[in-house]
Design a protein around this motif. Structure first.
Motif, PDB file in Angstrom:
ATOM      1  N   UNK A 174      -1.808   4.826   2.027  1.00  0.00           N
ATOM      2  CA  UNK A 174      -2.646   4.429   0.904  1.00  0.00           C
ATOM      3  C   UNK A 174      -1.952   3.427  -0.002  1.00  0.00           C
ATOM      4  N   UNK A 175      -2.707   2.954  -0.983  1.00  0.00           N
ATOM      5  CA  UNK A 175      -2.110   2.175  -2.067  1.00  0.00           C
ATOM      6  C   UNK A 175      -2.765   2.644  -3.351  1.00  0.00           C
ATOM      7  N   UNK A 176      -1.955   2.867  -4.376  1.00  0.00           N
ATOM      8  CA  UNK A 176      -2.429   3.416  -5.645  1.00  0.00           C
ATOM      9  C   UNK A 176      -2.070   2.485  -6.787  1.00  0.00           C
ATOM     10  N   UNK A 177      -3.042   2.214  -7.651  1.00  0.00           N
ATOM     11  CA  UNK A 177      -2.795   1.438  -8.858  1.00  0.00           C
ATOM     12  C   UNK A 177      -2.642   2.396 -10.030  1.00  0.00           C
ATOM     13  N   UNK A 178      -1.665   2.119 -10.919  1.00  0.00           N
ATOM     14  CA  UNK A 178      -1.359   3.019 -12.020  1.00  0.00           C
ATOM     15  C   UNK A 178      -1.423   2.288 -13.350  1.00  0.00           C
ATOM     16  N   UNK A 179      -1.921   3.000 -14.368  1.00  0.00           N
ATOM     17  CA  UNK A 179      -1.861   2.501 -15.740  1.00  0.00           C
ATOM     18  C   UNK A 179      -1.678   3.713 -16.649  1.00  0.00           C
ATOM     19  N   UNK A 180      -0.861   3.568 -17.691  1.00  0.00           N
ATOM     20  CA  UNK A 180      -0.499   4.712 -18.527  1.00  0.00           C
ATOM     21  C   UNK A 180      -0.849   4.463 -19.987  1.00  0.00           C
ATOM     22  N   UNK A 181      -0.985   5.557 -20.736  1.00  0.00           N
ATOM     23  CA  UNK A 181      -1.139   5.420 -22.184  1.00  0.00           C
ATOM     24  C   UNK A 181       0.247   5.317 -22.832  1.00  0.00           C
ATOM     25  N   UNK A 182       0.272   5.084 -24.130  1.00  0.00           N
ATOM     26  CA  UNK A 182       1.543   4.901 -24.830  1.00  0.00           C
ATOM     27  C   UNK A 182       2.420   6.118 -24.788  1.00  0.00           C
TER      28      UNK A 182
ATOM     29  N   UNK B  99       3.151   9.382  -6.171  1.00  0.00           N
ATOM     30  CA  UNK B  99       2.193   8.669  -5.329  1.00  0.00           C
ATOM     31  C   UNK B  99       2.862   7.964  -4.158  1.00  0.00           C
ATOM     32  N   UNK B 100       4.171   7.709  -4.259  1.00  0.00           N
ATOM     33  CA  UNK B 100       4.889   7.106  -3.129  1.00  0.00           C
ATOM     34  C   UNK B 100       4.875   8.020  -1.909  1.00  0.00           C
ATOM     35  N   UNK B 101       4.585   9.300  -2.128  1.00  0.00           N
ATOM     36  CA  UNK B 101       4.510  10.247  -1.014  1.00  0.00           C
ATOM     37  C   UNK B 101       3.324   9.963  -0.109  1.00  0.00           C
ATOM     38  N   UNK B 102       2.329   9.189  -0.589  1.00  0.00           N
ATOM     39  CA  UNK B 102       1.137   8.907   0.226  1.00  0.00           C
ATOM     40  C   UNK B 102       0.890   7.411   0.392  1.00  0.00           C
ATOM     41  N   UNK B 103       1.901   6.567   0.063  1.00  0.00           N
ATOM     42  CA  UNK B 103       1.717   5.138   0.279  1.00  0.00           C
ATOM     43  C   UNK B 103       2.384   4.287  -0.784  1.00  0.00           C
ATOM     44  N   UNK B 104       1.882   3.069  -0.937  1.00  0.00           N
ATOM     45  CA  UNK B 104       2.431   2.111  -1.893  1.00  0.00           C
ATOM     46  C   UNK B 104       1.840   2.330  -3.285  1.00  0.00           C
ATOM     47  N   UNK B 105       2.491   1.735  -4.292  1.00  0.00           N
ATOM     48  CA  UNK B 105       1.967   1.768  -5.660  1.00  0.00           C
ATOM     49  C   UNK B 105       2.067   0.389  -6.296  1.00  0.00           C
ATOM     50  N   UNK B 106       1.146   0.114  -7.213  1.00  0.00           N
ATOM     51  CA  UNK B 106       1.214  -1.093  -8.044  1.00  0.00           C
ATOM     52  C   UNK B 106       0.932  -0.673  -9.481  1.00  0.00           C
ATOM     53  N   UNK B 107       1.532  -1.413 -10.428  1.00  0.00           N
ATOM     54  CA  UNK B 107       1.293  -1.143 -11.847  1.00  0.00           C
ATOM     55  C   UNK B 107       0.307  -2.165 -12.409  1.00  0.00           C
ATOM     56  N   UNK B 108      -0.589  -1.703 -13.247  1.00  0.00           N
ATOM     57  CA  UNK B 108      -1.542  -2.587 -13.915  1.00  0.00           C
ATOM     58  C   UNK B 108      -1.046  -2.920 -15.316  1.00  0.00           C
ATOM     59  N   UNK B 109      -1.429  -4.084 -15.809  1.00  0.00           N
ATOM     60  CA  UNK B 109      -1.077  -4.486 -17.171  1.00  0.00           C
ATOM     61  C   UNK B 109      -2.050  -3.921 -18.194  1.00  0.00           C
ATOM     62  N   UNK B 110      -3.287  -3.658 -17.751  1.00  0.00           N
ATOM     63  CA  UNK B 110      -4.345  -3.283 -18.682  1.00  0.00           C
ATOM     64  C   UNK B 110      -5.317  -2.344 -17.970  1.00  0.00           C
TER      65      UNK B 110
END
Length: 270
Positions: free
Chosen positions: A128-136, A150-161
């Motif tokens: 899989x590939x998962x996009x992540x975004x967090x609160x402050x 999430x790396x346990x099930x594939x790649x990850x990318x971080x979002x800016x917004x």
């Protein structure tokens, strides 16, 4: 924070359907002790109990993380069960489509660290590939924990917004369905040209899987790979003349499809 740290404090998994189950299997295979995981699900798959997790047990007092893996329409009933963990040291991760960070903050209390995640179904086979975004409140440390999980099930990318999440949903979240439909239509087109149905489907499946693997592993741009298979005046060029038509080809069609999915994602988040 690694799996050893998470294992000491414990992890809560709310919902153990297809995505929750895939993540759970990946975590345990990656070294997270099964006994440190509390799974809350009214109808868990039969095999979950055999993993050695704490199934529908009392919440741990101070778990490292709580992962919400229920469908968006179940959120109203699911979130109250996590309220005791809100506002403190427990990191909340959500893989529920269309549910914004603000919803978790309002339900669980100000200061609750939350990471919103959009995975996709190939996570079930670790691709899989998962996009992540967090609160402050989650900050860099929270995102790092989410990436580790999430790396346990594939790649990850971080979002800016967080507003980018609707586009992610439309491209990678819904995207596997587009590819499955491509396989369907390629097989049907092959059958229309005289191939047996089972052979056409086998050819279409293997072609899409192989081309996808080549696109990932070769490191070349997709356009370069496309040009490498396209001889001037050949069969591929004849097909691409149809598929790359500016008004009726694959490009404008897919842009409309992705725009429709993104628009629906925005509607669900309101």
């Amino acid at each position: 924070m690694d799996f050893e740290d998470i294992g000491r404090r414990g992890l809560v998994l709310l919902g153990c359907g297809r995505m929750g189950g895939a993540m759970l299997s990946g975590w345990i295979a990656g070294g997270l002790p099964a006994g440190s995981v509390t799974v809350l699900d009214p109808n868990p798959p039969r095999q979950v109990a055999d993993l050695g997790v704490r199934l529908n047990a009392e919440l741990p007092s101070d778990p490292a993380a709580a992962v919400v893996a229920v469908k968006p329409q179940m959120m109203e009933h699911a979130l109250p069960s996590l309220k005791p963990l809100g506002g403190g040291r427990t990191l909340v991760l959500s893989v529920a489509a269309g549910v914004p960070l603000q919803r978790f903050e309002s339900e669980l209390g100000a200061g609750t660290p939350v990471v919103r995640i959009m995975p996709n179904t190939p996570a079930a086979i670790g691709r899989g590939i998962s996009a992540l975004v967090a609160n402050g409140a989650a900050g860099e440390a929270g995102v790092a924990v989410a990436e580790r999980l999430m790396a346990a099930v594939g790649e990850t990318v971080r979002l800016d917004d967080e507003r980018q999440m609707d586009a992610v949903t439309a491209v990678s979240g819904s995207g596997p369905a587009y590819v499955f439909h491509l396989i369907e239509t390629m097989a049907a087109a092959g059958e229309a040209q005289g191939l047996p149905a089972d052979m056409a489907l086998r050819l279409a499946r293997a072609t899409v899987a192989g081309a996808g693997a080549l696109a990932v592993e070769s490191g070349e741009e997709p356009a370069e790979l496309r040009r490498a298979v396209t001889s001037p005046g050949g069969t591929t060029a004849a097909a691409l003349e149809v598929l790359m038509d500016d008004s009726s080809g694959f490009g404008p069609l897919l842009r409309r499809a992705v725009a429709a999915a993104a628009r629906r994602s925005r509607e669900l988040g309101q």
